[in-house]
Design a protein around this motif. Structure first.
Motif, PDB file in Angstrom:
ATOM      1  N   MET A   1       0.840  -1.198   0.000  1.00 55.09           N
ATOM      2  CA  MET A   1       0.000   0.000   0.000  1.00 55.09           C
ATOM      3  C   MET A   1       0.879   1.254   0.000  1.00 55.09           C
ATOM      4  O   MET A   1       1.821   1.352   0.792  1.00 55.09           O
ATOM      5  CB  MET A   1      -0.911   0.009   1.237  1.00 55.09           C
ATOM      6  N   ASP A   2       0.584   2.197  -0.891  1.00 58.52           N
ATOM      7  CA  ASP A   2       1.312   3.455  -0.956  1.00 58.52           C
ATOM      8  C   ASP A   2       0.950   4.294   0.268  1.00 58.52           C
ATOM      9  O   ASP A   2      -0.222   4.645   0.472  1.00 58.52           O
ATOM     10  CB  ASP A   2       0.938   4.203  -2.235  1.00 58.52           C
ATOM     11  N   ARG A   3       1.949   4.595   1.088  1.00 57.04           N
ATOM     12  CA  ARG A   3       1.625   5.275   2.342  1.00 57.04           C
ATOM     13  C   ARG A   3       1.158   6.708   2.136  1.00 57.04           C
ATOM     14  O   ARG A   3       0.501   7.282   3.005  1.00 57.04           O
ATOM     15  CB  ARG A   3       2.810   5.226   3.311  1.00 57.04           C
ATOM     16  N   ARG A   4       1.477   7.310   0.979  1.00 57.44           N
ATOM     17  CA  ARG A   4       0.976   8.661   0.707  1.00 57.44           C
ATOM     18  C   ARG A   4      -0.539   8.659   0.576  1.00 57.44           C
ATOM     19  O   ARG A   4      -1.226   9.520   1.149  1.00 57.44           O
ATOM     20  CB  ARG A   4       1.611   9.219  -0.564  1.00 57.44           C
ATOM     21  N   PHE A   5      -1.081   7.693  -0.174  1.00 57.93           N
ATOM     22  CA  PHE A   5      -2.523   7.616  -0.340  1.00 57.93           C
ATOM     23  C   PHE A   5      -3.211   7.199   0.958  1.00 57.93           C
ATOM     24  O   PHE A   5      -4.275   7.707   1.305  1.00 57.93           O
ATOM     25  CB  PHE A   5      -2.870   6.647  -1.469  1.00 57.93           C
ATOM     26  N   ALA A   6      -2.599   6.245   1.656  1.00 55.53           N
ATOM     27  CA  ALA A   6      -3.175   5.812   2.931  1.00 55.53           C
ATOM     28  C   ALA A   6      -3.212   6.968   3.930  1.00 55.53           C
ATOM     29  O   ALA A   6      -4.208   7.166   4.645  1.00 55.53           O
ATOM     30  CB  ALA A   6      -2.361   4.652   3.496  1.00 55.53           C
ATOM     31  N   THR A   7      -2.136   7.742   3.962  1.00 56.81           N
ATOM     32  CA  THR A   7      -2.090   8.901   4.862  1.00 56.81           C
ATOM     33  C   THR A   7      -3.138   9.926   4.497  1.00 56.81           C
ATOM     34  O   THR A   7      -3.794  10.504   5.370  1.00 56.81           O
ATOM     35  CB  THR A   7      -0.692   9.539   4.828  1.00 56.81           C
ATOM     36  N   SER A  71      -9.616  -1.244   4.355  1.00 58.78           N
ATOM     37  CA  SER A  71     -10.943  -1.737   3.970  1.00 58.78           C
ATOM     38  C   SER A  71     -11.951  -1.514   5.093  1.00 58.78           C
ATOM     39  O   SER A  71     -13.095  -1.104   4.863  1.00 58.78           O
ATOM     40  CB  SER A  71     -10.878  -3.227   3.627  1.00 58.78           C
ATOM     41  N   LEU A  72     -11.512  -1.777   6.330  1.00 60.02           N
ATOM     42  CA  LEU A  72     -12.384  -1.566   7.480  1.00 60.02           C
ATOM     43  C   LEU A  72     -12.709  -0.091   7.640  1.00 60.02           C
ATOM     44  O   LEU A  72     -13.851   0.282   7.955  1.00 60.02           O
ATOM     45  CB  LEU A  72     -11.714  -2.108   8.750  1.00 60.02           C
ATOM     46  N   PHE A  73     -11.709   0.773   7.413  1.00 58.79           N
ATOM     47  CA  PHE A  73     -11.927   2.216   7.499  1.00 58.79           C
ATOM     48  C   PHE A  73     -12.990   2.649   6.496  1.00 58.79           C
ATOM     49  O   PHE A  73     -13.870   3.470   6.807  1.00 58.79           O
ATOM     50  CB  PHE A  73     -10.608   2.953   7.233  1.00 58.79           C
ATOM     51  N   ALA A  74     -12.935   2.124   5.277  1.00 59.46           N
ATOM     52  CA  ALA A  74     -13.912   2.465   4.241  1.00 59.46           C
ATOM     53  C   ALA A  74     -15.322   2.054   4.645  1.00 59.46           C
ATOM     54  O   ALA A  74     -16.281   2.822   4.507  1.00 59.46           O
ATOM     55  CB  ALA A  74     -13.521   1.805   2.919  1.00 59.46           C
ATOM     56  N   CYS A  75     -15.461   0.842   5.169  1.00 60.30           N
ATOM     57  CA  CYS A  75     -16.782   0.348   5.564  1.00 60.30           C
ATOM     58  C   CYS A  75     -17.366   1.154   6.723  1.00 60.30           C
ATOM     59  O   CYS A  75     -18.563   1.494   6.729  1.00 60.30           O
ATOM     60  CB  CYS A  75     -16.691  -1.126   5.957  1.00 60.30           C
ATOM     61  N   LEU A  76     -16.533   1.477   7.691  1.00 61.70           N
ATOM     62  CA  LEU A  76     -17.026   2.209   8.861  1.00 61.70           C
ATOM     63  C   LEU A  76     -17.401   3.646   8.514  1.00 61.70           C
ATOM     64  O   LEU A  76     -18.376   4.186   9.052  1.00 61.70           O
ATOM     65  CB  LEU A  76     -15.973   2.188   9.972  1.00 61.70           C
ATOM     66  N   THR A  77     -16.637   4.288   7.619  1.00 60.35           N
ATOM     67  CA  THR A  77     -17.001   5.654   7.216  1.00 60.35           C
ATOM     68  C   THR A  77     -18.330   5.672   6.473  1.00 60.35           C
ATOM     69  O   THR A  77     -19.131   6.602   6.629  1.00 60.35           O
ATOM     70  CB  THR A  77     -15.907   6.295   6.339  1.00 60.35           C
ATOM     71  N   LEU A  78     -18.584   4.647   5.670  1.00 52.97           N
ATOM     72  CA  LEU A  78     -19.877   4.558   4.987  1.00 52.97           C
ATOM     73  C   LEU A  78     -21.017   4.428   5.999  1.00 52.97           C
ATOM     74  O   LEU A  78     -22.087   5.050   5.831  1.00 52.97           O
ATOM     75  CB  LEU A  78     -19.881   3.363   4.030  1.00 52.97           C
ATOM     76  N   HIS A 178     -10.991   2.369  -2.661  1.00 53.91           N
ATOM     77  CA  HIS A 178     -10.108   2.311  -3.835  1.00 53.91           C
ATOM     78  C   HIS A 178      -8.653   2.133  -3.402  1.00 53.91           C
ATOM     79  O   HIS A 178      -7.922   1.307  -3.963  1.00 53.91           O
ATOM     80  CB  HIS A 178     -10.263   3.589  -4.655  1.00 53.91           C
ATOM     81  N   VAL A 179      -8.225   2.888  -2.393  1.00 56.14           N
ATOM     82  CA  VAL A 179      -6.852   2.778  -1.897  1.00 56.14           C
ATOM     83  C   VAL A 179      -6.607   1.386  -1.319  1.00 56.14           C
ATOM     84  O   VAL A 179      -5.556   0.772  -1.548  1.00 56.14           O
ATOM     85  CB  VAL A 179      -6.570   3.858  -0.825  1.00 56.14           C
ATOM     86  N   LYS A 185      -3.764  -5.302  -4.443  1.00 57.17           N
ATOM     87  CA  LYS A 185      -3.231  -5.737  -5.732  1.00 57.17           C
ATOM     88  C   LYS A 185      -1.707  -5.676  -5.755  1.00 57.17           C
ATOM     89  O   LYS A 185      -1.035  -6.498  -6.371  1.00 57.17           O
ATOM     90  CB  LYS A 185      -3.792  -4.853  -6.851  1.00 57.17           C
ATOM     91  N   LEU A 186      -1.153  -4.673  -5.024  1.00 53.23           N
ATOM     92  CA  LEU A 186       0.298  -4.490  -5.037  1.00 53.23           C
ATOM     93  C   LEU A 186       1.011  -5.391  -4.033  1.00 53.23           C
ATOM     94  O   LEU A 186       2.208  -5.632  -4.154  1.00 53.23           O
ATOM     95  CB  LEU A 186       0.638  -3.021  -4.725  1.00 53.23           C
ATOM     96  N   ALA A 187       0.289  -5.868  -3.014  1.00 56.10           N
ATOM     97  CA  ALA A 187       0.933  -6.646  -1.943  1.00 56.10           C
ATOM     98  C   ALA A 187       1.261  -8.059  -2.423  1.00 56.10           C
ATOM     99  O   ALA A 187       0.432  -8.718  -3.046  1.00 56.10           O
ATOM    100  CB  ALA A 187       0.017  -6.721  -0.722  1.00 56.10           C
ATOM    101  N   PRO A 188       2.476  -8.561  -2.149  1.00 55.98           N
ATOM    102  CA  PRO A 188       2.809  -9.947  -2.478  1.00 55.98           C
ATOM    103  C   PRO A 188       1.935 -10.901  -1.681  1.00 55.98           C
ATOM    104  O   PRO A 188       1.601 -10.660  -0.529  1.00 55.98           O
ATOM    105  CB  PRO A 188       4.282 -10.067  -2.055  1.00 55.98           C
TER     106      PRO A 188
END
Length: 408
Positions: A1-7, A71-78, A178-179, A185-188
Motif C-alpha cells: 500500500m502506498d503510504r501517501r494515499f493511505a495517509t 478496507s475496514l476504514f472504508a466500511c465504517l465511514t460509509l 479504492h486505496v 493488488k500491489l501486496a505480495p
C-alpha cells in the motif's frame, strides 16, 4: 500500500470526523428547540456518544488487528454517512439518543485505526505525523462553525448540515475503498499473515499506560465538555447571541489547530515530558479565564489558550506512549479513547444534570475542575515518560557501541 494515499485517507477522514464530533455542541440549542430536549436529555445525548466510544474503542483496540485497516476504514465511514442521514430525519429525541450511541461506537474504531496506521506508516517521525493527523481533526472542528453559519444563511435548519456532511463522507469511503483495493493488488501474496487479537491486561498493568488513561480522561472532559457546552453557556449564562457565541468558540478550535500544527517544532527546544507540562499549564490558565471572564474578548482569549494547550497535548502523550510499545499501538490508542470518552461522559452529562438544578454558569465549573485533574495527571505521566526515557538511553548507547565494535 502506498503510504501517501493511505495517509491522505486518514487525514481527510480525521478532518470530517472533527466536523462530525463538534457540530453537535454547535447545533444543540436548535436540536433542543426542535425536538423538545431538556438539559438532562441534552447531557444524555453526549453521554451516549461517550458510552458508544468506550465500547467501540475497547472492541477496536482488541480486534481491528484481524482486518485490513483500510478496507475496514472504508466500511465504517460509509456507516457513519448512513447514520448521519438517518439522524437528519428523526422527529423525536429518543431516536437521536440511539443514533448518538451508534455514532460513538463506529467513530471510536475509526480513531483507533487512524492512530495505529499513522504511527506505523511514519515510525521515523511519529510525533510530527500524529500531530498533523490531529491537526486535521482540529481543522474540521474549526471549519464546523463556519460551515453551519454558511448553510444557515440559506436555510436555518439543523438537518441540512448533517446531510451535506454525509455526502462528503460517502465520497471519502469510496476513496478509502479504492486505496485499499490498490494496496491488495500491489501486496505480495506471501505477506498475508494470520493476525491475532491483542490484550489490554498486559498494557494497563504498566503504570505509565494507566496514567495515560487517567490523563486522557481529563483531556476528554475539558475538550468536549467545553466543545459541547460553551455555546449554550455563552448564550444562556453570559447573554451572547448565537452568532457571537459560535464566533468566540471558534478561537478554541483555532487554538487546537495551531497547537497541533506547530507543537512538534517545539521539541527542538523542549523535551517531550517538559513540553507536556507547559501545554497543560496553558490549558489550565485558559479554562479558568473562560469561567471568570465576562467580556467577549477575554472569553475568546481563554478559549484560545485552552485550545493551544490541549491541541498538542493529546498527540504528544499518545506518540510518547507508542514510542515505548509500538506493537500494542491499537491497545494504547484504545486506552486513550476509552479514557477520553469517560471524561466526555462525566463532563457532558454532569454539566447537563447540574444545569437542570442550577444556572449554567454554575454547572460550567465542571470544565475548570477537569482542567485541574488533567494538569495533575499530565504532571505524573510526564515524570514516568522522563524516567523511562532516561533508562532507555544507556541501553541505546550500549547497542550502538556494540555495533561499532562489530564493524571494526
Amino acid at each position: 500500500m502506498d503510504r501517501r494515499f493511505a495517509t491522505s485517507v486518514i487525514f481527510i477522514g480525521f478532518f470530517l470526523l472533527g466536523m462530525v464530533f463538534i457540530l453537535w455542541g454547535i447545533l444543540l440549542p436548535d436540536l433542543a428547540n426542535s425536538l423538545a430536549m431538556s438539559e438532562i436529555v441534552s447531557g444524555a445525548f453526549f453521554t451516549l456518544i461517550s458510552l458508544g466510544s468506550i465500547i467501540g474503542a475497547f472492541i477496536g483496540g482488541k480486534y481491528i488487528q484481524k482486518f485490513d485497516f483500510m478496507s475496514l476504514f472504508a466500511c465504517l465511514t460509509l456507516l457513519v454517512a448512513l447514520l448521519l442521514v438517518g439522524l437528519s430525519s428523526v422527529n423525536h429525541w429518543a431516536w437521536l439518543l440511539l443514533g448518538a450511541f451508534l455514532l460513538g461506537l463506529i467513530c471510536s474504531s475509526l480513531f483507533t485505526i487512524g492512530h495505529t496506521m499513522i504511527a506505523r506508516l511514519h515510525a521515523e517521525r511519529r510525533s510530527h505525523m500524529m500531530g498533523l493527523m490531529d491537526f486535521m481533526f482540529s481543522l474540521g472542528t474549526l471549519a464546523a462553525p463556519l460551515y453551519i453559519s454558511v448553510l444557515y444563511l440559506f436555510e436555518h435548519d439543523w438537518r441540512w448540515p448533517l446531510r451535506w456532511l454525509a455526502i462528503a463522507i460517502v465520497l471519502l469511503a469510496a476513496y478509502a475503498w479504492h486505496v485499499a483495493h490498490q494496496g491488495k493488488k500491489l501486496a505480495p501474496h506471501n505477506t498475508i499473515k494470520r493476525k491475532q487479537s491483542l490484550s489490554y491486561r498486559g498494557v494497563i498493568k504498566q503504570p505509565v499506560f494507566l496514567l495515560l488513561a487517567l490523563a486522557a480522561l481529563g483531556y476528554g472532559a475539558v475538550e468536549f465538555g467545553n466543545a459541547n457546552w460553551f455555546v449554550s453557556y455563552a448564550q444562556e449564562g453570559r447573554g451572547f447571541s448565537g452568532e457571537d457565541a459560535r464566533l468566540t468558540f471558534a478561537f478554541f478550535t483555532a487554538g487546537m489547530a495551531i497547537s497541533r500544527l506547530g507543537f512538534s517544532s517545539l521539541l527542538r527546544w523542549f523535551s517531550a515530558h517538559r513540553l507536556m507540562i507547559i501545554l497543560a499549564s496553558i490549558m489550565a490558565l485558559g479554562a479558568f479565564m473562560i469561567k471568570f471572564a465576562v467580556a467577549p474578548q477575554l472569553m475568546a482569549c481563554g478559549n484560545l489558550l485552552v485550545g493551544l494547550g490541549l491541541g498538542g497535548l493529546f498527540p504528544l502523550m499518545l506518540s510518547s506512549a507508542m514510542d515505548i510499545d509500538s506493537d500494542n499501538g491499537p491497545i494504547i490508542s484504545g486506552v486513550c479513547v476509552i479514557g477520553s470518552s469517560i471524561g466526555v461522559q462525566l463532563a457532558s452529562f454532569g454539566t447537563g444534570f447540574w444545569a437542570n438544578f442550577a444556572p449554567i454558569t454554575t454547572a460550567f465549573w465542571i470544565i475548570p475542575i477537569g482542567a485541574v485533574w488533567l494538569w495533575a495527571m499530565v504532571w505524573e505521566y510526564s515524570r514516568q515518560i522522563k524516567r523511562i526515557t532516561q533508562q532507555a538511553e544507556p541501553a541505546t548507547e550500549l547497542c550502538t557501541n556494540n555495533k561499532l565494535a562489530e564493524t571494526h
